[in-house]
Design an enzyme around this catalytic site. Structure first.
Site, short mmCIF file in Angstrom:
data_model
loop_
_atom_site.label_atom_id
_atom_site.label_comp_id
_atom_site.label_asym_id
_atom_site.label_seq_id
_atom_site.Cartn_x
_atom_site.Cartn_y
_atom_site.Cartn_z
N CYS A 152 76.25 -3.07 -31.71
CA CYS A 152 75.49 -3.37 -30.50
C CYS A 152 75.22 -2.07 -29.75
O CYS A 152 75.70 -1.00 -30.13
CB CYS A 152 76.23 -4.36 -29.60
SG CYS A 152 77.72 -3.69 -28.86
N CYS B 91 78.05 0.17 -28.78
CA CYS B 91 78.58 1.04 -29.84
C CYS B 91 77.90 2.41 -29.74
O CYS B 91 78.56 3.45 -29.88
CB CYS B 91 78.31 0.44 -31.21
SG CYS B 91 79.21 -1.08 -31.53
N ASP C 51 40.58 20.82 -20.45
CA ASP C 51 40.08 22.18 -20.63
C ASP C 51 38.74 22.06 -21.36
O ASP C 51 38.44 21.01 -21.96
CB ASP C 51 41.08 22.98 -21.47
CG ASP C 51 40.55 24.33 -21.89
OD1 ASP C 51 40.07 25.06 -21.01
OD2 ASP C 51 40.57 24.62 -23.09
N ASP D 116 44.13 23.32 -25.48
CA ASP D 116 44.44 23.78 -26.84
C ASP D 116 44.83 25.25 -26.91
O ASP D 116 45.24 25.73 -27.95
CB ASP D 116 43.23 23.55 -27.76
CG ASP D 116 42.16 24.62 -27.58
OD1 ASP D 116 41.91 25.02 -26.42
OD2 ASP D 116 41.59 25.06 -28.59
N ASP E 34 46.20 27.38 -21.48
CA ASP E 34 46.40 26.02 -20.98
C ASP E 34 47.89 25.66 -20.84
O ASP E 34 48.23 24.65 -20.24
CB ASP E 34 45.75 24.99 -21.92
CG ASP E 34 44.25 25.19 -22.03
OD1 ASP E 34 43.62 25.45 -21.00
OD2 ASP E 34 43.72 25.10 -23.15
#
Length: 740
Positions: free
Chosen positions: A26, A29, A431, A636, A640
């Site tokens: 469970c 645990c 961007d 990218d 950025d």
């Protein structure tokens, strides 16, 4: 050197471990393992994922794999090092565990049948069935119940003992308390409750068996990614070919892949032409053309022709391996909703035990004075129905399915937090370069002298493309690409002379060619016509970069190529779809106001900001973020990275820089911004699913405990309801796989 200075100059190395866990029953645990490993000296961070049955650790260099395994063993569980390349071995261990659960269930059901038969004989509508009186004998019932309680049920006792020894309480403590009370009273009391303890254990085993089968199915999406990698590859060795296991491939190996086969590693094509099906990694449904110099990705499928490619990334460095690792890492983290579930679970078992004890005394002294059977039945029913297993599964099982769905579409979440966070996004800042645009310059216009004949223009164009073939400049490549796209035949590459800061020059067939900036043309004595200058002036205002070509000789003329970074074909559609789901788009760029305005109009963005430095972008993101505005940044490039890190959710294009990718919370593998809409929808679906699971899990307990406490719920019915609650949660999570 003092010790402090020594630590600063020689900081301890940090190790990362991912291990598979076995024997958890469970969510408590998982909490117990997490706390136990956190107490191990040298461990800096521990994250246990109950749904994936794994643990992720960050430790000092002194901690070994054996130290971790020994600590897990001391807590009553088993662990082994996780190896994605040996997935079948790990899968087999889990299958063995599920197989053992199945065997225990059927044995328990076999021994329970006589006890169940004796119990149902008390129903009046079944009194026509024969009733062997021997089944009502105490010693006969004990004979059937004892192996269930102490042999088949021994793992419950062992787990409960270890939990209590470590000063915690898990589901097995509830099971042991309830069934032992029923079994013990049956041995010494007036009434017999052997069937109660036996049926409870049988139902619990059935629930666990079904739950583990369902959990296995929930990770099929990730397992499918793992199985994409072929086991062997055909490798060139001098003049012969040999079959080599994929895990032993090296960078630089030349590998042959025939039509219909999978690429074993990432690499660059050296010979042949074909197309590749990359949908399993990128979500792109259309095949991608492949020729010499193109990259191929591990796990994708070769289409029609035989290809030879040279391995560039192998083992854990391949795109497929990084996808698998990103998915598994994200599953190892905990979403805020999961932390709430963990807190509830840690207090839940002790509270339930106290409620059960209190209810026992209320029944024994007030409701049904001195009748121990009714008091015992209600307290056992409370202990059994209050299992927190479903609550522990509520969040991780939904995250598992959601992350798997996203991975199939080429969306990678770096953490569980990110998957939950994207559901709140209502403002996305983009961007420009490489995000809304392709990031690759293209020829969009050519201006020429109106007196130039079509035949002469074509000849000059062919020569210019041949000259630009010798240059590595991005603008030169744009002109060469224009020639390829328009199928303009050239003589190949022409020898040229570079003019520093200006361009290149050469001679062909008695004519001199000067290609580059306006200053190069003018310094060569070539006059640029008024029409051309007017056209170029217009280009400059709208962000188009001119490349001049001046020709002296048989023909005296000047051409200008208008080059710009073109908008991605899918950008406008993506922006429109974002608005349709209530997300406002924005453009943040370092380019000039005219360029920003032009791109914004092309993709239908009304709010844009230009001439921004990286810190400006980051500061603007900060200014947008509030309790009501949840902001994402899509980029990218290296520039950025600050904004990606600042935003509530940073989204990197998989085609971008490593810095952007490592900074972001989410990665779009193919760089298709239409996937952002899918990302948000999957995030919202997942959060909704988690909340539904909480309703299921807590609903069973909030409704079941009062009913059980009132005496209206038999213990064996409680066991069935408890088992069904876990199965319901898993089934509800799996339902997301069928959503479009």
């Amino acid at each position: 050197m003092n010790s402090v200075a020594q630590k600063i100059s020689n900081p301890p190395k940090i190790q990362e471990f991912t291990m598979d866990l076995f024997g958890m029953t469970c969510a408590n645990c998982g909490l117990r393992i997490e706390k136990g490993l956190a107490n191990l000296e040298g461990v800096n961070e521990v994250r246990v994922n109950f749904a994936r049955e794994s643990v992720f650790l960050k430790t000092n260099e002194d901690v070994t794999e054996k130290d971790i395994i020994d600590q897990v063993n001391s807590l009553g569980y088993k662990a082994s090092m996780h190896n994605p390349n040996q997935f079948s071995e790990t899968e087999e261990k889990h299958k063995t565990y599920v197989r053992n659960l199945k065997i225990r269930f059927f044995l328990s059901a076999f021994f329970s049948l006589p006890l169940i038969y004796g119990m149902v004989m008390h129903f009046r509508f079944l009194n026509f069935l024969p009733m062997p009186h021997i089944l009502m004998e105490r010693w006969v019932q004990a004979l059937f119940a004892t192996p269930i309680q102490f042999v088949i049920g021994f793992p419950f006792y062992l787990s409960a003992y270890r939990a209590l020894r470590n000063k915690t309480a898990n589901m097995d403590v509830l099971v042991v308390l309830g069934t032992t009370a029923a079994y013990g009273y049956s041995l010494v009391g007036k009434d017999l409750y052997f069937e109660t303890s036996a049926i409870l254990i049988t139902f619990i085993l059935l629930g666990k068996w079904i739950e583990h089968i369902a959990k296995g199915k929930s990770s099929d999406g990730i397992n499918a990614l793992i199985k994409l990698r072929p086991e062997t590859a055909l490798v060139k060795h001098k003049d012969s070919w040999s079959v080599v296991p994929t895990e032993f491939l090296k960078v630089g190996d030349v590998i042959q892949v025939k039509a219909g086969e999978k690429f074993p590693v990432d690499g660059k094509i050296e010979d042949g032409e074909s197309f590749a099906d990359e949908s399993m990694l990128t979500g792109e449904s259309l095949p991608v053309d492949k020729k010499k110099g193109d990259m191929v990705l591990s796990g994708t499928i070769n289409g029609s022709g035989t290809l030879l490619f040279r391995a560039t990334r192998v083992g854990s460095q391949t795109t497929l391996s990084s996808i698998i690792k990103s998915v598994e890492d994200s599953l190892g983290t905990k979403a805020p909703l999961q932390r709430i579930a963990d807190q509830i679970s840690s207090y839940f078992v002790p509270v339930v035990v106290l409620i059960s004890i209190f209810d026992f005394f209320v029944w024994y002294f007030l409701i049904n004075p001195y009748i121990i059977t009714s008091a015992l039945e209600t307290s056992i029913a409370i202990l059994v129905i209050a299992c927190p297993c479903a609550l522990g599964l509520a969040t991780p099982i939904s995250l598992l399915v959601g992350t798997g769905r996203a991975a199939k579409k080429g969306i990678l979440f770096r953490s569980a937090d990110a998957l939950e966070s994207v559901a709140k996004v209502n403002l996305i800042a983009f961007d420009k370069t490489g995000t809304l645009t392709s990031g690759k310059p293209s020829v969009v216009d050519i201006a020429k002298d109106s007196q130039l004949s079509d035949e002469d223009f074509l000849t000059i164009l062919q020569n210019i493309i041949s000259i630009e073939n010798s240059s590595d400049h991005p603008l030169a490549k744009a002109i060469v690409s224009y020639g390829k796209d328009n199928k303009i035949q050239t003589a190949g590459t022409t020898l040229t002379t570079s003019v520093i800061g200006g361009g290149i020059k050469t001679s062909i067939d008695g004519s001199y060619y000067f290609i580059g900036k306006q200053s190069l043309i003018e310094s060569s004595g070539i006059v640029i016509g008024e029409f051309l200058l007017t056209t170029v002036s217009t280009w400059n205002k709208i962000g188009i970069t001119p490349v001049f070509a001046g020709i002296q000789g048989k023909i005296n003329t000047v051409l200008a190529f208008g080059i710009e970074d073109t908008v991605r074909p899918e950008a406008k559609t993506a922006i429109k779809e974002l608005r349709s789901i209530g997300v406002e788009p924005m453009l943040l760029t370092g380019d000039t106001p005219s360029t920003a305005e032009k791109i914004a109009k092309q993709v239908d963005i009304t709010n844009f900001h230009s001439s921004l430095l990286p810190t400006d972008k980051s500061n603007m993101i900060k200014s947008f973020m509030s309790s009501t505005v949840y902001t994402a940044m899509v980029g990218d490039g290296i520039n950025d990275a600050p904004a990606l890190a600042t935003a509530n959710v940073g989204i990197a294009m998989g085609t971008g820089s490593d810095v952007a990718i490592h900074t972001a919370d989410v990665i779009l593998v193919k760089g298709d911004i239409r996937r952002i809409v899918d990302m948000i929808r999957i995030g919202k679906d997942t959060v909704t699913n988690i909340r539904q699971n909480f309703i299921w899990a807590l609903g069973y307990n909030l409704i079941g405990i009062p009913i059980a406490a009132s005496g209206l719920l038999a213990p064996w019915v409680s066991g069935a309801a408890m088992a069904f609650s876990s199965v319901s949660v898993v089934a509800n999570a799996l339902r997301m796989n069928f959503k479009k």
